[in-house]
Design a protein around this motif. Structure first.
Motif: not given
Length: 440
Positions: A124-136, A54-68
């Motif tokens: 692929s879909i930007g912030d919506y990917a994070i939102l969908v993951l949160c809802l699931l 998930f850090p690599l797929r949904y938070f690629p705009f952050l450094d590894p620590l903050n993405a995790t």
């Protein structure tokens, strides 16, 4: 149909059919193990993906620590949602029965889990990917709250008096079994796929496997729970859903204290499963496959320790075993940072030693909590206390431990674990003062 307002003691259980066989504790144990293993497999599939995918797929705009850290924040959502799931599905249970409740809960769990394997990446879909993951993830939490089937309590009450504490450990076997399967499955995929293929599509397969396991578990548990024999046993032992308001009114103090009784073991649970994986992945150059295998081997030691906890609890009782387990966790918290920082052999000792302590303590945590309640409130009370204990003890443990260790050093994660041990020791002290705490 709305449940009548008569008390459980006023209800007459269905007449027994002489042709029906007597249900043994081992029959119940099979259903318990199947159910808990499927739930924990889902749990660990998401947990491992939280660290390595998930850090690599949904938070690629952050450094590894903050993405995790952000991935761990999403991980925590299920624990926040779980008490709400218990409230919703308890209402369904009271109105429509256990079969409907479990079917809906496990379908929600399976659907949420398999859908996670289909979520597109952030690219692929930007912030919506994070939102969908949160809802699931919230969907998983609601479903886990509703998946409570009462079988652990039924198992404890149906077991022979002198073996009751041994059978109490059976539901906890699902945790190491689920971790072993999830770790080895991810290890196989990481080892046999290129990094690009794994991050593109390989990581999705464990989520699909989780859905298949959930379907099997659903039919296996329904085959047990909805039979006339089990319905009669639940009624005879007054293990029926009660209003949350009534449980809180009668046993509010018990719920509050009970939520902290297993805190140490639940905190250690994530300190030897999710947190070390994140530390090794972020701060070492060790093979991910190798560490996942070490985790599976350590979980096997934990499995044996859970069985041992049943033997020890029959000899000395729940409270003494949990108290000594909390002391062992406190001692472990002091040496754990040194072991984890030692790499190689130190990590192996950290994992195996931690899982052995966890198994002995975790093996009796749920049984000790259930024994705090009267039988008529045990079904719902145990579910509520379990939800709160997971929330307070484990929900934010990976996030807190990684944040503390990254900013202050590994010793800070040890202090965090020590605080959980202290909370359990204090809770056990107060539990003795409760009316039903004498049963510990």
């Amino acid at each position: 149909m709305q449940q009548p307002t008569t008390t459980h003691s006023d209800k007459m259980p269905p007449e027994a059919d002489p042709s029906e066989h007597t249900i043994s504790p081992s029959d119940i144990a099979v259903g318990v193990i199947i159910g808990r293993t499927s739930e924990f497999f889902d749990f660990f599939v998401f947990a491992i993906a939280t660290v390595i995918v998930f850090p690599l797929r949904y938070f690629p705009f952050l450094d590894p620590l903050n993405a995790t850290l952000w991935s761990f924040a999403i991980f925590s959502l299920a624990f926040v949602a779980r008490p709400f799931g218990t409230a919703i599905f308890t209402l369904i249970d009271r109105r429509y029965g256990k079969g409907v409740k479990m079917t809906l809960a496990l379908l929600l769990l399976g659907t949420s889990t398999v859908a996670m394997g289909l979520v597109p990446s952030y690219d692929s879909i930007g912030d919506y990917a994070i939102l969908v993951l949160c809802l699931l993830r919230i969907g998983q939490g609601l479903a886990l709250g509703g998946a409570w089937d009462g079988l652990p309590s039924l198992l404890a009450l149906s077991a022979p008096e002198d073996r009751r504490r041994f059978y109490v450990m059976v539901p906890q076997l699902g945790a190491p079994l689920g971790l072993i399967v999830a770790s080895l499955l991810f290890a196989y995929l990481v080892q046999n796929l290129s990094e690009a293929d794994f991050l593109d599509w390989g990581w999705r397969y464990p989520f699909f496997v989780a859905f298949a396991i959930n379907v099997v578990a659903l039919f296996a548990r329904l085959r047990i729970v909805v039979t006339p024999e089990y319905a009669r046993m639940f009624q005879q032992r007054e293990l029926e859903p009660t209003k949350l308001r009534d449980v809180a009114k009668i046993d509010g103090k018990t719920i509050l204290v009970g939520a902290f009784v297993p805190l140490a073991s639940f905190a250690l649970f994530h300190m030897v499963t999710v947190f070390p994986l994140s530390w090794v992945f972020l701060y070492t150059d060790e093979s991910l496959t190798q560490f996942l295998v070490i985790e599976a081997v350590a979980a096997a030691f934990g499995l044996a320790a859970i069985v041992l906890s049943g033997v020890l609890a029959d000899l000395i009782g729940h409270r003494k075993l949990l108290f000594r387990g909390a002391i062992a966790i406190a001692v472990f918290s002091i040496f754990a940072p040194l072991l984890l920082a030692g790499r190689g052999f130190g990590e192996a000792v950290y994992m195996i030693g931690g899982f052995i302590i966890l198994g002995i303590s975790f093996g009796q945590s749920s049984g000790a909590v259930a024994s705090l309640f009267e039988s008529r409130y045990r079904y719902t009370g145990s579910a509520v206390v379990s939800d709160l204990a997971w929330l307070f003890g484990a929900g934010f443990a990976p996030l807190a431990a990684l944040a503390l260790s990254a900013n202050l050093g590994l010793f800070a994660a040890g202090l965090y674990l020590l605080s959980g041990a202290i909370c359990t020791i204090l809770a056990l002290h107060f539990a003795r003062k409760l009316e039903f705490g004498k049963s510990l």
